[in-house]
Design a protein around this motif. Sequence first.
Motif, short mmCIF file in Angstrom:
data_model
loop_
_atom_site.label_atom_id
_atom_site.label_comp_id
_atom_site.label_asym_id
_atom_site.label_seq_id
_atom_site.Cartn_x
_atom_site.Cartn_y
_atom_site.Cartn_z
N ALA A 185 4.97 -6.51 -7.46
CA ALA A 185 3.74 -5.74 -7.60
C ALA A 185 4.02 -4.24 -7.65
CB ALA A 185 2.79 -6.05 -6.44
N ALA A 186 5.10 -3.79 -7.02
CA ALA A 186 5.41 -2.35 -6.99
C ALA A 186 6.16 -1.90 -8.23
CB ALA A 186 6.24 -2.05 -5.74
N ARG A 187 6.91 -2.77 -8.85
CA ARG A 187 7.79 -2.36 -9.94
C ARG A 187 7.09 -1.80 -11.18
NH1 ARG A 187 13.57 -5.23 -10.41
NH2 ARG A 187 14.55 -3.78 -8.95
N PRO A 188 5.89 -2.22 -11.56
CA PRO A 188 5.27 -1.57 -12.73
C PRO A 188 5.13 -0.05 -12.54
CG PRO A 188 4.14 -3.61 -12.26
CD PRO A 188 5.11 -3.37 -11.11
N ALA A 189 4.76 0.39 -11.35
CA ALA A 189 4.62 1.82 -11.08
C ALA A 189 5.95 2.46 -10.69
CB ALA A 189 3.60 2.05 -9.98
N ARG A 190 6.90 1.65 -10.24
CA ARG A 190 8.21 2.13 -9.80
C ARG A 190 9.29 1.26 -10.45
NH1 ARG A 190 7.73 5.28 -4.96
NH2 ARG A 190 5.62 5.23 -4.13
N PRO A 191 9.47 1.39 -11.76
CA PRO A 191 10.37 0.47 -12.47
C PRO A 191 11.83 0.52 -12.01
CG PRO A 191 9.62 2.23 -13.91
CD PRO A 191 8.83 2.34 -12.65
N ALA B 259 0.83 -1.21 0.00
CA ALA B 259 0.00 0.00 0.00
C ALA B 259 0.87 1.26 0.00
CB ALA B 259 -0.95 -0.01 1.20
N ILE B 260 1.94 1.24 0.75
CA ILE B 260 2.86 2.39 0.76
C ILE B 260 3.49 2.56 -0.62
CG2 ILE B 260 5.07 3.24 1.64
CD1 ILE B 260 4.30 1.92 4.36
N LEU B 261 3.92 1.45 -1.21
CA LEU B 261 4.56 1.51 -2.52
C LEU B 261 3.60 1.94 -3.63
CD1 LEU B 261 6.74 -1.65 -2.08
CD2 LEU B 261 7.61 0.66 -2.45
N GLN B 262 2.32 1.70 -3.44
CA GLN B 262 1.33 2.09 -4.43
C GLN B 262 0.79 3.49 -4.19
OE1 GLN B 262 -1.30 -1.34 -4.23
NE2 GLN B 262 -0.27 -2.29 -5.97
N SER B 263 1.27 4.13 -3.13
CA SER B 263 0.85 5.51 -2.84
C SER B 263 1.76 6.47 -3.59
CB SER B 263 0.95 5.76 -1.33
OG SER B 263 2.30 5.92 -0.92
N ASP B 264 1.56 7.75 -3.36
CA ASP B 264 2.42 8.74 -4.02
C ASP B 264 3.62 9.14 -3.16
OD1 ASP B 264 1.10 10.20 -2.11
OD2 ASP B 264 0.34 11.73 -3.47
N GLN B 265 3.87 8.39 -2.09
CA GLN B 265 5.03 8.64 -1.24
C GLN B 265 6.32 8.40 -2.04
OE1 GLN B 265 5.34 9.42 2.10
NE2 GLN B 265 3.19 9.39 2.65
#
Length: 115
Positions: free
Chosen positions: A62-68, A34-40
């Motif tokens: 799961a986080a890498r698509p938004a944070r490659p 949830a933290i990784l999918q936020s705008d933090q």
Amino acid sequence: MVEDEPVVRKLIVELLGDLGYRVLEADDGPSGLAILQSDQRVDLLITDVGLPGLNGRQIADAARPARPGLKVLFMTGYAENAMPSNDYLAQGMDLITKPFPMDVLAQRLRKIMAR
């Protein structure tokens, strides 16, 4: 920082703070994701491999698509040769085996962040 053991999490969060890092912490996989999918802002994910809900690799994947470009440091109480498979670590991922001295963790973090 995602770690389900409160004592371990507290020690590492304190060390990171002493090193000048701002730390967001979670005690399980879904909370970490949830933290990784936020705008933090997140420059590095430090996560235990074995967590309730989602394991550390599942969180990173799961986080890498938004944070490659997300850098990841996995922590495990298992020997490196006991990891689930030989290809567990992808590019930008590192592993440290628990228990580890705090100075070794600090050195590893500096190396990872310098990349």
